[in-house]
Each structure stands twice: as C-alpha cells, then as structure tokens.
Design an enzyme around this catalytic site. Structure first.
Site, PDB file in Angstrom:
ATOM      1  N   GLY A 111       0.825  -1.218   0.000  1.00 22.18           N
ATOM      2  CA  GLY A 111       0.000   0.000   0.000  1.00 22.18           C
ATOM      3  C   GLY A 111       0.848   1.252   0.000  1.00 22.18           C
ATOM      4  O   GLY A 111       0.391   2.333  -0.355  1.00 22.18           O
ATOM      5  N   ASP A 145      -2.571   6.764   2.480  1.00 18.54           N
ATOM      6  CA  ASP A 145      -2.106   7.726   1.473  1.00 18.54           C
ATOM      7  C   ASP A 145      -0.840   7.261   0.763  1.00 18.54           C
ATOM      8  O   ASP A 145      -0.304   7.965  -0.095  1.00 18.54           O
ATOM      9  CB  ASP A 145      -1.863   9.096   2.132  1.00 18.54           C
ATOM     10  CG  ASP A 145      -0.922   8.992   3.320  1.00 18.54           C
ATOM     11  OD1 ASP A 145      -0.311   7.933   3.517  1.00 18.54           O
ATOM     12  OD2 ASP A 145      -0.794   9.999   4.053  1.00 18.54           O
ATOM     13  N   GLY A 146      -0.313   6.106   1.184  1.00 17.12           N
ATOM     14  CA  GLY A 146       0.883   5.587   0.531  1.00 17.12           C
ATOM     15  C   GLY A 146       2.166   6.277   0.955  1.00 17.12           C
ATOM     16  O   GLY A 146       3.233   6.013   0.399  1.00 17.12           O
ATOM     17  N   ARG A 154       6.336 -12.360   0.949  1.00 16.88           N
ATOM     18  CA  ARG A 154       5.939 -12.638   2.334  1.00 16.88           C
ATOM     19  C   ARG A 154       5.014 -13.852   2.392  1.00 16.88           C
ATOM     20  O   ARG A 154       4.501 -14.286   1.358  1.00 16.88           O
ATOM     21  CB  ARG A 154       5.130 -11.437   2.880  1.00 16.88           C
ATOM     22  CG  ARG A 154       5.866 -10.128   2.786  1.00 16.88           C
ATOM     23  CD  ARG A 154       4.926  -9.018   2.288  1.00 16.88           C
ATOM     24  NE  ARG A 154       5.700  -7.801   2.005  1.00 16.88           N
ATOM     25  CZ  ARG A 154       5.913  -6.858   2.903  1.00 16.88           C
ATOM     26  NH1 ARG A 154       5.373  -6.934   4.094  1.00 16.88           N
ATOM     27  NH2 ARG A 154       6.659  -5.818   2.599  1.00 16.88           N
ATOM     28  N   ASP A 208       1.466 -10.812   6.919  1.00 18.01           N
ATOM     29  CA  ASP A 208       1.938  -9.998   5.800  1.00 18.01           C
ATOM     30  C   ASP A 208       3.286  -9.366   6.125  1.00 18.01           C
ATOM     31  O   ASP A 208       3.920  -8.774   5.245  1.00 18.01           O
ATOM     32  CB  ASP A 208       0.918  -8.908   5.437  1.00 18.01           C
ATOM     33  CG  ASP A 208       0.511  -8.073   6.636  1.00 18.01           C
ATOM     34  OD1 ASP A 208       0.018  -8.657   7.613  1.00 18.01           O
ATOM     35  OD2 ASP A 208       0.702  -6.844   6.608  1.00 18.01           O
TER      36      ASP A 208
HETATM   37  P1  AMP Z   1       1.918  -2.634   8.156  1.00 12.49           P
HETATM   38  O1  AMP Z   1       1.154  -2.904   9.409  1.00 12.49           O
HETATM   39  O2  AMP Z   1       2.702  -1.361   8.168  1.00 12.49           O
HETATM   40  O3  AMP Z   1       2.749  -3.785   7.748  1.00 12.49           O
HETATM   41  O4  AMP Z   1       0.839  -2.396   6.995  1.00 12.49           O
HETATM   42  C1  AMP Z   1      -0.254  -3.236   6.770  1.00 12.49           C
HETATM   43  C2  AMP Z   1      -0.899  -2.907   5.447  1.00 12.49           C
HETATM   44  O5  AMP Z   1      -1.312  -1.543   5.417  1.00 12.49           O
HETATM   45  C3  AMP Z   1       0.000  -3.097   4.233  1.00 12.49           C
HETATM   46  O6  AMP Z   1      -0.800  -3.513   3.164  1.00 12.49           O
HETATM   47  C4  AMP Z   1       0.525  -1.696   4.008  1.00 12.49           C
HETATM   48  O7  AMP Z   1       0.939  -1.504   2.681  1.00 12.49           O
HETATM   49  C5  AMP Z   1      -0.692  -0.847   4.343  1.00 12.49           C
HETATM   50  N1  AMP Z   1      -0.340   0.506   4.765  1.00 12.49           N
HETATM   51  C6  AMP Z   1       0.276   0.897   5.900  1.00 12.49           C
HETATM   52  N2  AMP Z   1       0.427   2.229   5.934  1.00 12.49           N
HETATM   53  C7  AMP Z   1      -0.095   2.710   4.788  1.00 12.49           C
HETATM   54  C8  AMP Z   1      -0.235   4.002   4.210  1.00 12.49           C
HETATM   55  N3  AMP Z   1       0.170   5.102   4.835  1.00 12.49           N
HETATM   56  N4  AMP Z   1      -0.826   4.084   3.001  1.00 12.49           N
HETATM   57  C9  AMP Z   1      -1.257   3.004   2.346  1.00 12.49           C
HETATM   58  N5  AMP Z   1      -1.160   1.770   2.820  1.00 12.49           N
HETATM   59  C10 AMP Z   1      -0.587   1.610   4.031  1.00 12.49           C
HETATM   60 MG    MG Z   2       3.595  -4.589   6.389  1.00  9.88          MG
END
Ligand code: AMP
Ligand code: MG
Length: 520
Positions: free
Chosen positions: A102, A134-135, A199, A269
């Site tokens: 994301g 927001d990516g 993953r 993930d």
């Molecule tokens: P994480 O817990 O950081 O491993 O993220 C879990 C999921 O949320 C993954 O699919 C990430 O790509 C997505 N994600 C986390 N933060 C953001 C963000 N700011 N914008 C878009 N996707 C996000």
């Molecule tokens: Mg992650």
C-alpha cells in the site's frame, strides 16, 4: 549511475492487466504496475555505503543526481517497470483479506557482486493496494526503519536492508496516537533492499481465492530463485520448502530473543519467506527485561506480539503459511511433523542461545534451571537486558560475592532490591560460579565469547527518538552518529560509551520512546 538490472519477479510472474492506479481487488496477479509519486523537493539525508557497494555503486554514485532522482522516486531508471506486490494476511490473529504494497513500490532487481537484490521505495505514494491510506511515510518512521534495519544486519540478525533515506519535501498528515490530534509531519522515502520482499501473505492471497495455478507459479518462482538447493518443484520439494522456511523463521526469532528485539506487528503480511526481519514499524528494544512487554500501543490490550510470545506467534504464522501451501502438498502429516519439530527445535536452540549469552560452552542438563533462575532474578526488579548481559561478561570465576556489584549498573531501581531479592541474586551467583568451574575456558576467553553475542549497543527507543527530534529540526548529525555506532554493536567503542546507558527517566513514558503506534 550504472546499475546491472536483472528483473525477474515482474518478468516471470503474472501482472495485473489493469494499469490504472486505482484502489481495488486485484486477482490472478502477483503485482500491479505503478509509478512512484514525484516528490516535490527530494533531499538525501543518509545512504548506506555498504549497501550501495553491494549493488555495485561507489561513493561518487551516491552523491550523483541520478541516485537522488531514482531513489526518491523522481525518475524511473531506464528499462525498468516499478510495481506494487499483491499479498494478503492475518492481522492480529484475524484474516484481513487482500492487503498488498500500500505504500511500497518495487523499483527493480539489480545484480551486484553476483548477488541479486530487489529494491523498493517505502512511502512513495498510492498504489492499488493503498486501501484508505495515502501511501506515504513520515520522517520519524523512516528514520526508525533506516537505522534499525542496518543495525539489525550488523547484529547478525537476518533482515531486510536499507540503501537510502530521503526527504520527499512533502508534508504528510498523521494522527500519531489515533486520538484525533492529526498534524502535518515531514514526508520521507526509504529505499529498502532484500533478495526478495515476498511474504507469507503472497501465498495466502492465492490460496484464499483458490487460485492454485498462481499459487504454484509463485511457489515455483520462489524455489527457483531463493531455494534452488531444494530441487525441482514437486510435492516433496514443497514440503522441504515449508521446512526450510520454518527453520529460517525460527532462527530469526531466536536472534530477536537474543538481542531483545520486539517486532511489534508480527502479522503474516510482515513475515518474509526468507526469514528476514521485515517492516520496521512500532518495533522496540527491551530495556528492563520483561516477557510481557510490547512497544506497540495498538496491541496494548492483548499484547499478542509481546516479547515472550514471539516464538509462539512465529509458529502460528507458519501454520497459516502451511494452510496456504496445503493445496500443493495435500498431506497433513509432514506439515504437522515440521510444526511439531519447530517446538522441539525452539526449546533446544533457545537453550543454546541463552547458554551462549551466559558464556557457557559445555552443554549440561542443569543449565535450563540456571537460565530460568537468571531470568527470575532479572524480573525481581527492573533490570536492563542489554547492560546486564554485557556486564556479566566481567564476572571473575571464584568471586560470587562480587557478582551483584558487577551488574549493579543494570538495575533501574537498585533501592528496590531488598534483602530477600539480594539473597536470590547471591544464590544465583553461587550457582553460576559453580557452573563456570565445569567449563574449561578462562575468564577472558569467556568474556570474549559473551561479548560476541551480547551487544553493547542497540537502537534503544529513546536513542531513535533523539535522532528523530534533531532531524525534525534539520540536523541529521545524530542519525549519522547512531548509524556509525550501530555498525559495530559488539565492539567496545569507548568513544560512544554514552550510548551504553540505561533508558533515561524522561523517556520512560514518552511518546516514541515507550509508546509507538502503527501510524507512520
Ligand atoms: P503494516 O502494518 O505497516 O505492515 O501495513 C499493513 C498494510 O497496510 C499493508 O498492506 C501496508 O501496505 C498498508 N499501509 C500501511 N500504511 C499505509 C499508508 N500510509 N498508506 C497506504 N497503505 C498503508
Ligand atoms: Mg507490512
């Protein structure tokens, strides 16, 4: 800047036929093509020379405009096609469906010194997998990822690496504590590196959709490039593959327990198929030894990902991977045997790891009790894990009465150590001393061995926070200083002695030091 591009993931695996950058469910594809967001004013904060060298770049290349352009997302390297990977996952024990990159965009795979590396930008904008995000990534979390992944590498813990840390020049809105106080923070982009970012969740995605054709493609690709020693695809090879992933995952977690690292978000993930530590979010380092500690405020209620539970969660996550691979194996027995073996191996390897932390070479039955008693002693009163093991290496055989004095500096509240507690420590030191008499090595040899497994310097949460606070003011000196100290975590480095210190009291309850959320 000349790179030896060797793309395979996006060349050999099926891509999303839709090339629009819109948020959606993506089926029958391992990735979607997407371009990084153009940063408005990219600025290089720091780069890892070692990592740059590994991908064939010298110091001049790091300073080049090309480097800034490519690793900030401003320009796409010629003849490459950036993409976001599709994966799913179990988050905090629940099935979460499609997740995906994301806020990570893979740039390319590159060859350097006959090794292949995938490079991705974290925080460079929306992808089809961004869901409500927001990516983007903020400076604080990017500094934490950048410093910690390189520090872990130098600690000898399997991990993804970091190549560069850049400011994007754009502001990012974040509600750091999820309490309605959103504010703008500086945006940043980390270029991170690993042989692959595949993953557990990549396999889970296809399995959940019963897309066995693509599950097999992905698995065969993983075998071909990352587990070639296991042989050609077959049921037996898939079983061996699961076994190898299990062993690597266990090895990684034993290392975490050794250095006192708490990942914080061990969702499936965030589990690398290569057994690498991946996705540095609300991670933390144990200060006072506590099995129940988690740095992640989002997990405060259940503490699912607490220090002492990491080995169990590793097993739980492996079970999810096993379920995903089951359609290729179709036999429960070998999978169960591998999962059972994980538990046996964990006990064995954990004991061995703890022996090494105490400087014991000979393997004796009685050691389990000595180690358990040591943990009990550490729990009597807040005891700094890193410091206590490092100081224990100074112990001299034959002088158990000096034991407490040697480790005294590891106690946060030595006044709490009443007669009873001191007695327990004294009893332990007597037992330790007797045990050491069954070893053949000298005190100084033992010290050397212990200092090779018990780091002197780790990235304590408050240290990262100090570097972040300075960086917010535009001063990156501390980012560099910590980067340098953490390159040699087992060396004495007397010039950096100030970082061999307990967490200061001001940091005990400070946001970023003791409390971290997933908001980054
Ligand atoms: P994480 O817990 O950081 O491993 O993220 C879990 C999921 O949320 C993954 O699919 C990430 O790509 C997505 N994600 C986390 N933060 C953001 C963000 N700011 N914008 C878009 N996707 C996000
Ligand atoms: Mg992650």
């Amino acid at each position: 800047m000349q790179l030896h591009i060797k793309d395979t993931f996006n060349k050999e695996l099926p891509s999303d036929s839709n090339t629009e950058n819109s948020r959606r469910q993506v089926t029958e594809a391992t990735h979607s093509y997407v371009s990084p967001r153009i940063p408005s004013q990219p600025k290089l904060i720091h780069a890892s020379k070692e990592m740059a060298n590994a991908i064939g770049l010298d110091e001049a290349a790091i300073k080049s405009k090309d480097f800034l352009d490519v690793f900030s997302g401003l320009k796409i390297y010629p003849k490459t096609k950036p993409y976001a990977m599709a994966y799913a996952g179990h988050q905090f024990g629940n099935w979460a469906g499609q997740l995906g990159d994301g806020r990570a965009i893979n740039l390319f795979e590159v060859e350097g010194n006959s090794k292949r590396w995938a490079i991705q930008l974290k925080g460079s904008g929306e992808t089809p997998y961004s869901r409500q995000g927001d990516g983007l990534a903020v400076l604080r979390s990017s500094i934490r990822e950048y410093l910690c992944s390189e520090a872990m590498h130098h600690l000898g813990v399997p991990t993804t690496r970091a190549l560069s840390l850049m400011l994007s020049g754009d502001d990012v809105l974040r509600d750091m504590l999820y309490n309605g106080n959103a504010d703008y923070e500086k945006g940043a982009v980390v270029a991170r590196v690993a042989p692959t970012f595949i993953r557990f969740g990549n396999f889970e995605l296809f399995a959940a959709r019963n897309d066995i054709k693509n599950l097999k493609k992905l698995t065969d690709y993983t075998l071909k490039y990352f587990y070639p020693e296991l042989g050609k695809p077959s049921k037996e090879t898939y079983i061996k593959f699961f076994e190898a992933v299990t062993q690597r995952t266990l090895d990684m977690i034993i290392h975490w327990q050794r250095v006192g690292f708490v990942h914080g978000v061990m969702n499936t993930d965030n589990m690398s198929i290569l057994g690498l530590t991946i996705d540095y979010g609300p991670y933390g380092w144990l200060e006072d030894f506590d099995f129940g500690w988690t740095p992640n405020t989002t997990d405060k209620q259940n503490k699912r990902y607490r220090f002492g539970n990491q080995p169990n969660i590793g097993l739980w996550n492996l079970l999810q991977l096993a379920n995903a691979l089951y359609p290729l194996i179709e036999e429960a027995e070998p999978i169960e045997a591998i999962l059972n073996q994980y538990q046996v191996d964990f006990e064995k390897q954990s004991l061995q790891m703890m022996r090494s932390k105490l400087g014991l070479q000979v393997e004796l039955e009685e050691d389990a009790k000595l180690l358990a008693n040591f943990e009990d002693c550490m729990l009597l009163s807040e005891t700094d894990m890193t410091i206590v093991f490092r100081l224990l290496a100074n112990y001299k055989k034959g002088y158990p009465e000096n034991g407490i004095e040697i480790i005294e500096n590891a106690f946060y509240k030595s006044e709490e150590l009443n007669q009873d507690k001191l007695m327990q420590w004294k009893v332990w030191f007597k037992a330790y001393d007797q045990r050491l008499h069954k070893e053949t090595i000298t005190d100084s040899e033992r010290q050397k061995n212990m200092n090779a497994v018990n780091p002197k310097y780790v990235l304590r949460n408050y240290m990262a926070q100090l570097a972040i606070d300075k960086a917010d003011e535009g001063d990156y000196g501390l980012v560099d200083e910590l980067f340098q100290v953490l390159k040699k975590p087992y060396d004495e480095q007397p010039e950096y002695e100030k970082w061999f210190a307990k967490r200061p009291e001001w940091a005990r309850h400070k946001v970023g030091c003791s409390m971290l959320s997933c908001s980054s």
